[in-house]
Motif scaffolding. Structure first.
Motif, PDB file in Angstrom:
ATOM      1  N   LEU A 160      44.050  11.991 -60.106  1.00  0.00           N
ATOM      2  CA  LEU A 160      44.657  11.010 -59.216  1.00  0.00           C
ATOM      3  C   LEU A 160      46.018  11.471 -58.688  1.00  0.00           C
ATOM      4  CD1 LEU A 160      43.823   7.663 -61.063  1.00  0.00           C
ATOM      5  CD2 LEU A 160      42.658   8.673 -59.093  1.00  0.00           C
ATOM      6  N   VAL A 168      40.703   5.743 -53.079  1.00  0.00           N
ATOM      7  CA  VAL A 168      39.849   5.788 -54.272  1.00  0.00           C
ATOM      8  C   VAL A 168      38.632   4.895 -54.081  1.00  0.00           C
ATOM      9  CG1 VAL A 168      41.708   6.335 -55.886  1.00  0.00           C
ATOM     10  CG2 VAL A 168      41.225   3.944 -55.345  1.00  0.00           C
ATOM     11  N   ALA A 182      38.371   9.703 -56.706  1.00  0.00           N
ATOM     12  CA  ALA A 182      39.285   9.759 -55.570  1.00  0.00           C
ATOM     13  C   ALA A 182      38.590  10.491 -54.428  1.00  0.00           C
ATOM     14  CB  ALA A 182      40.563  10.479 -55.961  1.00  0.00           C
TER      15      ALA A 182
END
Length: 674
Positions: free
Chosen positions: A369, A375, A390
């Protein structure tokens, strides 16, 4: 007179079943524990005196209590096969074409919701529940009869006057309602216990517990949907007819099941529930489609793994894209640090999602992330939002990798991570505000000290004002009423109620106090088992890690946590203060009415798991015949009563000291012979 008794039993049964439904399914407590228990005891007394009026589904029959060391493996009379899956409309139409080609014309289908739970097969003999078996490998499974008997919706005895076969199996799914899952998972989180990912895992873990008394405390439910019996075709021509019959017999059958006369009707049913499933109180992950006519089912037959006359349509988990704005970190009362993703609000499965759990540092690393990432979000188990992945193609050029903090976001203390655990902890339990406040809020809770007149918001306010810094400070409030009455929002009456609640809490038994302390990993059940085993805090403090680990339901992780807690000076000082305020740190010794003196002068220690008795039952049996219980192996021990799964180190120590090792049956012989 008898009619009055019967009416009273019916009224109590109806009321208690409704209370259970409100609490376990709707998470709505409409009656106090005291009033519920009072009514339950009255019903139990009436049923014992007038058993002919007992309802087969009485709430008094759903309390469990049996403990087993292991589950027996039992073969299924009829194999529990799995279903083939389809994921789109064309595959369902292909299934219909194969059926029509084999049968020669269109057929009717029964459409059922595909419950996301644990498959079970229940055998009834002469109208009585005889045994319950899990799916296992499809040919044999674990017998979990005592646990299944605690499920409130499953009858133990079928309704009189209904024409059920002498012997049959009925298949179904055990599940947990969403609201109950959230409530129980929150309780486990508050207790520092491992939480479950979804209701299905919680239900599956519950049905495999060895103590049915503990199973009874967890709100499981069940829908039953398929009947097996010899010469079934002579009883019913269709699956739909059998469902209507078993409903009349008293079984819980889902009302959303539908009889469809074409594949287009089937698809309409599928499309409807793909949208409406989020309104249900339980999880479904698809629709099961079965050929209705039993004669056609037999003609279609089976493959090696699944029936050709049935299939399931699996729903795709609803997934949306949104922006990850930031990650915040929550500190629990046990010091556990939980990362939470703060999202740009997005509509998902009928609700607006703003936050999603990330569990731990490993999850952040696995998802790679970055700040500002786009996302994908799904609802895990249809309840808890979670980030699936993601989208690197939409990642801003300036985005930076999110790094898990090395220090506590609240107090700045360096975080620690125990071997074998994924969660980071803040060790500053005496200086980290969320931990201090969280422990005090836990202490006053309904299942702990149940301090009336004192709420979580008041605890937080008192801490911010500097009035309390630790649990023992709560009991000093009685001497500070002049100071409290000058505070905003606190009137004389509310302060008096709070002081009265604190005073009343001093009557709580040792097991409640032990649970209320908030020792990591020690939940309500373990606290009770430790209190019953060691009898006092003093004995618990003097016990070794091994002694604690050998207590039923404890284990090494809990034992280490308890031992560490009771060997820290700050904790011991706090416990001394609480004892001075009058809290109970020992089980009240009651005069023991001896059933005999056959074990007089002899000492015993119980270890392991027993098929016919709980440890507490064996301990009470020993003491009722004059024996004395010890908490550890020493030269003073006369007998070690050993069951399955006894710790090997305890066995070695007993053999070294030449302590006789006996079974529970040997113990019974000693009592009877003397």
């Amino acid at each position: 007179m008898s009619q009055d008794i019967q009416d009273r039993i019916l009224k109590l049964t109806t009321e208690l079943n409704e209370y259970n439904y409100q609490y376990y399914v709707l998470a709505n407590s409409v009656v106090s524990d005291f009033d519920f228990d009072k009514k339950l005891k009255e019903l139990e007394a009436l049923e014992n005196e007038y058993p002919e009026f007992r309802d087969p589904n009485s709430p008094t029959l759903k309390v469990g209590g049996d403990i087993t060391s292991k589950f027996n493996t039992v073969a299924h009379r009829w194999p529990m096969l799995s279903l083939s899956n389809t994921y789109n409309e064309q595959e369902l139409r292909d299934f219909d074409e194969r059926v029509q080609k084999a049968i020669g014309h269109p057929v009717d289908y029964v459409c059922e919701l595909k419950f996301d739970g644990l498959s079970i097969s229940i055998t009834f003999e002469n109208g009585k529940l005889a045994r319950a078996i899990t799916r296992g490998d499809g040919t044999q499974g674990d017998e979990v009869t005592n646990n299944v008997k605690t499920i409130r919706s499953i009858p133990h005895q079928l309704k009189e006057g209904t024409a059920y076969p002498a012997s049959f199996d009925i298949r179904g799914e055990i599940f947990m309602h969403k609201s109950a899952f959230l409530r129980l998972n929150k309780e486990r989180e508050d207790n520092g216990e491992q939480t479950y990912a979804n209701p299905r895992n919680f239900a599956s873990g519950t049905i495999k517990l060895q103590d049915s008394g503990e199973v009874a405390k967890r709100p499981l439910d069940c829908f039953l949907y398929f009947l097996y019996t010899e010469n079934r075709n002579k009883l019913f021509a269709t699956h739909w007819d059998s469902l209507q019959a078993v409903k009349e017999w008293g079984f819980p059958v889902c009302d959303e099941t539908k009889l469809c006369t074409s594949i287009d009707e089937v698809l309409n049913f599928v499309h409807y529930w793909d949208i409406q499933r989020h309104q249900l109180t339980y999880d479904i992950d698809g629709i099961v489609i079965k050929v209705n006519e039993y004669a056609y089912q037999e003609e279609l037959g089976f493959t090696a793994k699944s029936p050709r006359w049935a299939t399931s349509f699996k729903f795709k988990a609803e997934r949306v894209e949104t922006i990850l704005n930031s990650i915040s970190y929550q500190i629990g009362r046990t010091g556990a640090v939980t990362p939470v993703a703060n999202l740009q609000p997005v509509l998902l499965a009928g609700t607006t999602v703003k936050r999603a759990t990330l569990h731990n540092a490993n999850e952040i690393t696995r998802l790679d992330l970055h700040t500002g990432d786009t996302v994908f979000v799904e609802k895990g188990g249809e309840i808890i939002p979670k980030i699936i992945a993601a989208n690197p193609e939409k990642r801003p050029a300036s985005a930076k990798t999110i790094l898990y903090p090395a220090t506590c976001p609240e107090c700045g203390t360096t975080l620690i991570r125990h071997d074998g655990e994924a969660v980071h902890y803040c060790p500053n339990e005496d200086g980290c505000r969320p931990q201090i406040v969280g422990k005090m809020q836990h202490f006053i809770g309904r299942k702990m000290m149940d301090i009336q007149g004192l709420g979580k918001e008041t605890i937080d306010a008192f801490y911010r004002l500097g009035l309390i810094r630790r649990i023992s400070d709560l009991y000093s409030l009685a001497t500070r009423q002049d100071e409290l009455v000058n505070l905003e929002r606190f009137g004389q009456k509310s302060i008096e109620n709070m002081i009265a609640g604190l005073e009343k809490s001093k009557e709580k038994p040792f097991e409640k106090v032990l649970f209320a302390l908030g020792i990591r990993h020690v939940g309500e059940t373990v606290a009770k088992k430790l209190a019953l085993h060691f009898k006092s805090l003093e004995h618990l403090k003097n016990a070794s890690i091994e002694d604690i680990a050998n207590v039923q339901d404890a284990g090494i992780r809990i034992a280490e946590s308890v031992y560490e807690y009771l060997h820290q000076e700050a904790h011991l000082a706090e416990l001394d203060k609480l004892a001075q305020y009058g809290l109970n740190f020992a089980i009240e010794e009651k005069e023991l009415l001896l059933a005999g003196e056959s074990l007089s002068g002899k000492t015993f220690l119980i270890s392991g798991v027993f098929a016919d008795f709980s440890r507490e039952e064996l301990g009470a049996l020993i003491e009722s015949h004059g024996g004395k219980m010890l908490s550890s192996i020493s030269a003073k021990l006369n007998y070690l009563v050993a069951g399955d799964k006894m710790g090997p180190s305890k066995l070695v120590k007993a053999e070294k000291l030449k302590v006789p090792i006996i079974s529970d049956q040997d113990l019974l012989k000693m009592i009877n012979q003397n």
